[in-house]
Write a protein that holds these residues in place. Structure first.
Motif: not given
Length: 325
Positions: A243-250
């Motif tokens: 979830x965090x990666x999708x909201x940031x790096x994604x």
């Protein structure tokens, strides 16, 4: 398969192995009594687990109960307790003769998945012959190593104030291989030599799972968690990471115009790396009481660990639900 050297353990952990010959026709009553006994033992400090093993095929109606505690003093408290004395008095009509027991101090638990047959032999060692007895046991172990199916052995010293016998526990991969060793000419020759060091001995054979109570010197691994525990732990670390990666790096990858298939690949590389070197070591450390088979032996421990993980799931769902809409 590697063979372990015999050793005299000095670490924590204490196990009592109790043998009880149940009267004919009283097996069902004994099982109910044993379940009651296990439940009472769970309430004592240091209790780690209990198991009961029925007689092998063609053997006398002798049942074996195994109780493990964290320390010798905690096991002694259980053995000397009024609750246990009441249980033993209650069960007297179920047994032929008095139960016998061996207390094994030390010995690290091993993975539960190992299947084997264990023999527990208690010896009354002659005074002053203890060093000779230990050397003789090492000689026995070297001969055992050459017999098919041998998996390891462990030597336990007497426990002061509880028992004065030396106990040897060794295991083979099958009951047939164990029986072949017990009836072998090699062992008969060794026993003739050993009688100068001990005055009597008693053999008890215990099926499969008891082998998992001891490591028998086979390395330092503490066992592998059950598949369902592994899955729950991975989800606990994986969900917030994704979830965090999708909201940031994604979003960064999308802004750079990176194609979706490549963005997904890079996100997977990052999430697996974070799990492997950051989050899973933390999760494993925090849930050691629940993940390791040698520690999570009681139903309460298993239930508590699963509840902790599910509560964490719920917290993450609530947090991300409120922050992402």
């Amino acid at each position: 398969m590697g063979v372990a050297a015999s050793r005299v353990p000095g670490g924590d952990g204490a196990t009592v192995v109790t043998s009880q010959k149940v009267r004919e026709g009283r097996v069902d009553a004994y099982k109910r009594w044993q379940e009651k006994t296990n439940h009472v033992a769970e309430g004592f400090d240091g209790f780690e687990g209990a198991e009961v093993y029925p007689p092998g095929s063609g053997e006398e109606n002798e049942w074996v109960a195994v109780f493990r505690f964290s320390r010798v003093d905690e096991l002694t408290t259980w053995l000397d307790s009024g609750a246990r004395r009441e249980l033993l008095n209650e069960a007297r009509p179920l047994f032929e003769g008095a139960p016998t027991q061996e207390v094994l101090a030390g010995g690290a638990p091993a993975p539960r998945e190992q299947e084997a047959v264990t023999a527990v032999i208690s010896h009354s060692v002659r005074p002053g012959k203890e060093p000779d007895f230990v050397r003789w046991q090492d000689k026995v172990r070297k001969v055992q190593e050459k017999h098919p199916g041998f998996m390891g052995t462990e030597l336990f010293q007497p426990v002061e104030g509880i028992q004065d016998k030396w106990v040897v526990a060794f295991r083979f991969d099958t009951r047939d291989n164990l029986d072949d060793w017990l009836a072998s000419a090699d062992r008969e020759k060794l026993l003739e030599e050993g009688h100068q060091y001990f005055s009597s001995y008693d053999v008890r054979k215990i099926g499969s799972a008891f082998s998992g109570w001891f490591r028998f010197g086979e390395g330092d691994e503490e066992g592998i968690p059950s598949n369902w525990k592994q899955a729950m732990s991975v989800v606990l670390a994986l969900y917030p990471t994704v979830v965090v990666l999708n909201l940031t790096v994604g979003k960064v990858f999308a802004g750079w115009g990176i194609p979706g298939y490549l963005s997904l690949f890079l996100s997977n590389v990052l999430s697996v790396s974070i799990l492997t070197w950051v989050l899973m070591p933390l999760v494993n450390r925090a849930l050691t009481f629940w993940l390791l088979p040698d520690r999570a032996r009681s139903v309460r421990t298993n239930a508590a660990g699963a509840l902790v993980v599910m509560v964490c799931w719920a917290i993450f769902l609530l947090i991300f639900g409120l922050t992402t809409g």
